[in-house]
Write a protein that holds these residues in place. Structure first.
Motif, PDB file in Angstrom:
ATOM      1  N   HIS A  72       0.342 136.086  85.601  1.00 24.78           N
ATOM      2  CA  HIS A  72       0.428 134.709  85.089  1.00 24.78           C
ATOM      3  C   HIS A  72       0.462 133.711  86.247  1.00 24.78           C
ATOM      4  O   HIS A  72      -0.052 132.596  86.122  1.00 24.78           O
ATOM      5  CB  HIS A  72       1.665 134.558  84.209  1.00 24.78           C
ATOM      6  N   TYR A  73       1.057 134.119  87.368  1.00 26.37           N
ATOM      7  CA  TYR A  73       1.075 133.215  88.528  1.00 26.37           C
ATOM      8  C   TYR A  73      -0.320 133.096  89.129  1.00 26.37           C
ATOM      9  O   TYR A  73      -0.726 132.018  89.574  1.00 26.37           O
ATOM     10  CB  TYR A  73       2.067 133.689  89.581  1.00 26.37           C
ATOM     11  N   LYS A 121       7.651 128.866  79.822  1.00 26.69           N
ATOM     12  CA  LYS A 121       8.427 129.449  80.920  1.00 26.69           C
ATOM     13  C   LYS A 121       9.830 128.859  80.973  1.00 26.69           C
ATOM     14  O   LYS A 121      10.830 129.585  81.073  1.00 26.69           O
ATOM     15  CB  LYS A 121       7.680 129.193  82.222  1.00 26.69           C
ATOM     16  N   THR A 146      -1.999 130.570  87.051  1.00 25.82           N
ATOM     17  CA  THR A 146      -1.448 129.233  87.322  1.00 25.82           C
ATOM     18  C   THR A 146      -2.042 128.671  88.601  1.00 25.82           C
ATOM     19  O   THR A 146      -2.490 127.509  88.651  1.00 25.82           O
ATOM     20  CB  THR A 146       0.084 129.314  87.435  1.00 25.82           C
ATOM     21  N   GLU A 161      -2.817 132.739  95.432  1.00 27.49           N
ATOM     22  CA  GLU A 161      -3.459 133.367  94.275  1.00 27.49           C
ATOM     23  C   GLU A 161      -3.866 134.798  94.597  1.00 27.49           C
ATOM     24  O   GLU A 161      -3.662 135.721  93.796  1.00 27.49           O
ATOM     25  CB  GLU A 161      -4.681 132.551  93.851  1.00 27.49           C
ATOM     26  N   SER A 169       5.701 125.809  89.510  1.00 29.42           N
ATOM     27  CA  SER A 169       6.076 127.224  89.500  1.00 29.42           C
ATOM     28  C   SER A 169       5.225 127.881  88.425  1.00 29.42           C
ATOM     29  O   SER A 169       4.496 127.216  87.690  1.00 29.42           O
ATOM     30  CB  SER A 169       7.574 127.388  89.214  1.00 29.42           C
ATOM     31  N   SER A 170       5.312 129.200  88.334  1.00 29.10           N
ATOM     32  CA  SER A 170       4.412 129.912  87.428  1.00 29.10           C
ATOM     33  C   SER A 170       4.683 129.604  85.966  1.00 29.10           C
ATOM     34  O   SER A 170       5.836 129.588  85.519  1.00 29.10           O
ATOM     35  CB  SER A 170       4.541 131.418  87.633  1.00 29.10           C
TER      36      SER A 170
END
Length: 427
Positions: free
Chosen positions: A365-366, A195, A369, A405, A174-175
């Protein structure tokens, strides 16, 4: 014949054919669908109209170019490309990539442009007729208790070793939350721990807290909660995840504080001071969102807190695509559907006694990641092969990571951390 090991940059020239696709493993990729010339021509016209208005450079095999300039999308086999889109829409677009009928030197950049224009790629008249032409989701993907087990197993029981190849040492899927962007691989594990710790802080998890986690993953959140002195019950439907989570918990000496149960969220019992769920709601399905949130409410003790991390999409797109079968649902997450912020607020307000106390978005942020996962996956292609996954799988997984993404880079997708509270007087 094997070409470049990077699935996102492989191309073929002239009369050279791409590597053969296993027709048993990939029946809908191995050969384009049979469709009429008229349908293919209509699809070509719709595609042309959409592409010529975008900030892309689209080059066809005969040298024709469309678009207003930007990242390059190369269509190597136009007839097959259009036939797939004409028959199966965006599922066909993704399958055409797996079949190497189109490619892109910078796949994320191309998909980011498409994601940014998702609402107007299909002409308005066709959008209004979506119910007639869009593929409907198979009934078998319904997230009933039995269906959920099948859907979760399809993705999470692929192989723990596969996930370990591209995830960081925390095995968090997960992010992460980074201190600064852009991020480096060496910072990903810290971002994942940050996180998790943020979620545990939001849920006020401390010594003696009774915690219910819905969606174990590979156990990192449970481990960090137990290290604070909490007592954790964590639920998963994945045999692979349960087994590895238990190994990690035993190795950390925390087996007396954590119970890992192979259990559907609807079967959970007891009450808890804190309930935490990280990117689980995406697998629940809109039909069962009320049940999911009622479960959070029922399992939470008065005065307790829920910390929830959820990927969200725009409300209008959620409504437009809610019953449509997508490439992600067919190949990656059967039964999955992303909620909107509005949908979460509506379901919580109508079906629970919970209050939304806080919501924070961090989609950028995701995107970072996912970039790190995608680059790591590409770098370790030979190890993916050694696990028995073929080249088409590698191309599929790269498309999935790039597609995701792009959703976050374009702003089409976001990820939220929620806090829900329950009043002391609630019954």
């Amino acid at each position: 014949m094997r070409t470049d090991d990077s699935p996102s940059t492989t191309a073929f020239r002239g009369t050279t054919r791409p590597p053969a696709v296993d027709p048993v493993r990939w029946p809908d990729v191995a050969a384009p669908p049979r469709t009429s010339r008229a349908r293919t021509a209509v699809a070509a016209a719709v595609v042309r109209r959409a592409l010529e208005r975008l900030p892309l450079r689209v080059r066809f095999a005969d040298g024709t170019e469309l678009g207003r300039g930007g990242p390059l999308l190369e269509v190597r086999r136009p007839r097959d490309f259009h036939a797939r889109i004409g028959r199966n829409g965006l599922i066909g677009f993704g399958e055409s990539y797996l079949a190497r009928e189109w490619d892109a030197p910078d796949l994320v950049a191309v998909l980011t442009v498409l994601a940014a224009h998702a609402a107007d790629l299909v002409p308005a008249p066709l959008q209004r007729l979506r119910g007639l032409w869009a593929t409907r989701r198979p009934a078998a993907q319904r997230n009933s208790p039995d269906g959920s087990r099948e859907n979760i197993s399809h993705h999470y029981d692929l192989s723990n070793d596969l996930f370990a190849l591209f995830l960081d040492e925390t095995l968090s899927y997960s992010s992460g939350v980074f201190r600064a962007l852009p991020a480096e691989w060496s910072l990903l594990a810290d971002a994942q721990r940050r996180k998790i710790d943020r979620l545990l802080d939001l849920a006020e998890v401390r010594e003696g807290t009774r915690v219910l986690e819905i969606g174990t993953g590979w156990g990192e959140l449970a481990l960090r909660a137990a290290a604070r002195g909490a007592r954790v019950t964590t639920l998963t439907l994945s045999h692979e995840q349960r087994d590895l989570a238990r190994e990690r918990i035993a190795a950390a000496g925390l087996a007396d504080r954590i119970a890992v149960e192979l259990c559907d969220y609807r079967e959970a019992k007891g009450t808890y001071d804190a309930v935490v769920s990280v990117e689980m709601i995406e697998a629940v399905g809109a039909e069962f969102w009320p049940v999911y949130f009622r479960t959070l409410d029922a399992r939470l003790a008065p005065g307790g807190r829920v910390a929830l991390q959820a990927i969200t999409m725009p409300h209008d797109r959620m409504l437009a695509s809610g019953s449509t079968y997508t490439w992600i649902q067919k190949y990656i997450f059967p039964g999955g559907l992303l909620p909107s912020v509005e949908a979460v607020a509506e379901v919580v307000g109508e079906h629970t006694g919970l209050t939304v106390a806080r919501r924070d978005g961090f989609g950028a942020h995701y995107a970072e990641t996912l970039r790190l996962w995608r680059e790591r996956f590409t770098e370790r292609a030979a190890e993916v092969d050694a696990l028995g996954f073929d080249e088409t799988f590698r191309r599929m997984w790269t498309f999935y990571l790039a597609y995701s993404e792009a959703g976050f880079r374009s702003g089409y997708l976001d990820v939220q951390q929620y806090v829900f509270t329950k009043e002391e007087s609630a019954r």
